[in-house]
Design a protein around this motif. Structure first.
Motif, PDB file in Angstrom:
ATOM      1  N   UNK A  20       0.912  -1.147   0.021  1.00 26.40           N
ATOM      2  CA  UNK A  20      -0.057  -0.181   0.010  1.00 26.40           C
ATOM      3  C   UNK A  20       0.992   1.363  -0.191  1.00 26.40           C
ATOM      4  N   UNK A  21       0.390   2.304  -0.757  1.00 28.14           N
ATOM      5  CA  UNK A  21       1.046   3.472  -0.703  1.00 28.14           C
ATOM      6  C   UNK A  21       1.182   4.299   0.477  1.00 28.14           C
ATOM      7  N   UNK A  22       0.109   4.113   1.185  1.00 27.89           N
ATOM      8  CA  UNK A  22      -0.102   4.714   2.517  1.00 27.89           C
ATOM      9  C   UNK A  22       1.158   4.393   3.441  1.00 27.89           C
ATOM     10  N   UNK A  89      -7.620   6.522  -1.207  1.00 29.45           N
ATOM     11  CA  UNK A  89      -6.331   6.255  -1.054  1.00 29.45           C
ATOM     12  C   UNK A  89      -5.398   7.088  -1.894  1.00 29.45           C
ATOM     13  N   UNK A  90      -5.808   7.633  -3.052  1.00 29.31           N
ATOM     14  CA  UNK A  90      -5.244   8.390  -3.791  1.00 29.31           C
ATOM     15  C   UNK A  90      -4.406   9.636  -3.349  1.00 29.31           C
ATOM     16  N   UNK A  95       2.075  11.119   0.509  1.00 25.96           N
ATOM     17  CA  UNK A  95       3.247  10.798   1.562  1.00 25.96           C
ATOM     18  C   UNK A  95       4.678  10.790   1.099  1.00 25.96           C
ATOM     19  N   UNK A  96       4.363  10.582  -0.437  1.00 24.08           N
ATOM     20  CA  UNK A  96       5.955  10.365  -1.118  1.00 24.08           C
ATOM     21  C   UNK A  96       6.588  11.780  -0.882  1.00 24.08           C
TER      22      UNK A  96
END
Length: 327
Positions: A20-22, A89-90, A95-96
């Protein structure tokens, strides 16, 4: 047989397609903890080695997650695309660049060029994502139920530009910092109002999103840090930002930290807001010289450290027992 054993072990851990990106929020939290302990050395006389060690962990985590997510992007591009366009979620793609901006402050202590390079990359990425997400919202037909605290993440990214680069030596840095402060400050005010209206008038957030409530303090504490770094002073406006963020943290703390909220990657959503509050509390205590504020700063830093240690251990646990990367 050895190859079969390795493949079976990888299957037990899971697949990168479910990364997950999060999870990049963990880098934000650990980086914020490193910066907080760096400031703590001025307020409490603690060893800077603590901040150094935590900073190394943050850098290694970012490298590992970047390799993992780039692999996901190359092997499962549709999964990444679906995540990016998701109305909730997008937002976690923000956070990146925040991670990159915070790491620029950590790395910049050892190499000015490396720190400045990371800041430029983080700033450029932040501005692009801010444009994309605001443009997406202005297309209309947005469901009010999707107005969750995660909406604030790209906004906080704009404010973090000033946190990490308030004193950058480039002749154009002053205007870029001012631009990002304007974007983050005004957008935060609008989004915060929309999110608050959703939380008041609609059903409570699902249990899985409950930890993200603490993101609501982000614009105030990150705003405090960005504004004071940019102006190089702490005035009454900055004090208002700090104290309201502190009040909101106390209100939300007892809503988030409950046994009924199951553990998951979403819990990392509490890490950076708490880290921002800790950094702001230490900075404010250094300015005011009040024993009460020093005590508050010490309590928040201790609480932050405990929470992140628990999150780190529990995340490793669900990674190696196969729950983190399983669909």
């Amino acid at each position: 047989m050895q190859t079969i054993s390795i493949v079976q072990k990888q299957n037990n851990i899971g697949s990168v397609q479910f990364l997950p990106v999060n999870l990049f929020a963990s880098v934000m939290g650990i980086s914020g903890l490193s910066l907080a302990w760096r400031q703590a050395s001025k307020l409490f006389g603690s060893s800077p080695v603590i901040a150094d060690c935590i900073g190394i962990v943050a850098v290694l985590m970012f490298i590992a997650l970047s390799i993992g997510y780039l692999s996901k992007w190359m092997l499962y591009p549709q999964k990444v695309a679906d995540e990016f366009v998701h109305p909730i979620l997008g937002n976690f793609f923000g956070t990146i660049p925040i991670s990159i901006l915070l790491l620029s402050s950590i790395v910049g202590i050892y190499s000015e060029i490396a720190g400045q390079t990371l800041w430029i990359i983080g700033t450029a990425t932040t501005l692009v994502l801010s444009y994309v997400f605001v443009s997406r919202l202005l297309k209309g037909n947005q469901e009010l139920g999707n107005a969750v605290p995660a909406w604030l993440i790209p906004v906080v990214a704009s404010l973090d530009v000033g946190v990490a680069g308030g004193t950058m030596p480039f002749p154009w840095a002053h205007e870029i910092n001012l631009l990002c402060l304007a974007i983050g400050g005004i957008a935060a005010l609008v989004f915060f109002t929309l999110i608050l209206a959703r939380l008041i008038h609609q059903a409570p957030l699902p249990a899985g999103l409950t930890p993200s409530l603490l993101i609501l303090i982000g614009p105030f504490e990150v705003g405090f840090l960005s504004y004071t770094n940019f102006t190089q002073r702490i005035d009454q406006f900055a004090s208002l930002l700090f104290y309201f963020g502190l009040f909101l943290f106390i209100v939300l703390f007892f809503k988030v930290f409950k046994k009924s909220v199951p553990f998951g990657v979403s819990w990392w959503g509490v890490s950076f807001p708490m880290a921002a509050l800790s950094n702001a509390a230490i900075k404010y205590a250094l300015f005011v010289h009040s024993w009460l504020l020093v005590a508050i700063a010490a309590i928040i830093l201790t609480l932050l450290s405990i929470v992140l240690i628990v999150l780190f251990i529990r995340t490793l646990n669900i990674l190696f027992n196969g729950k983190l990367l399983k669909g």
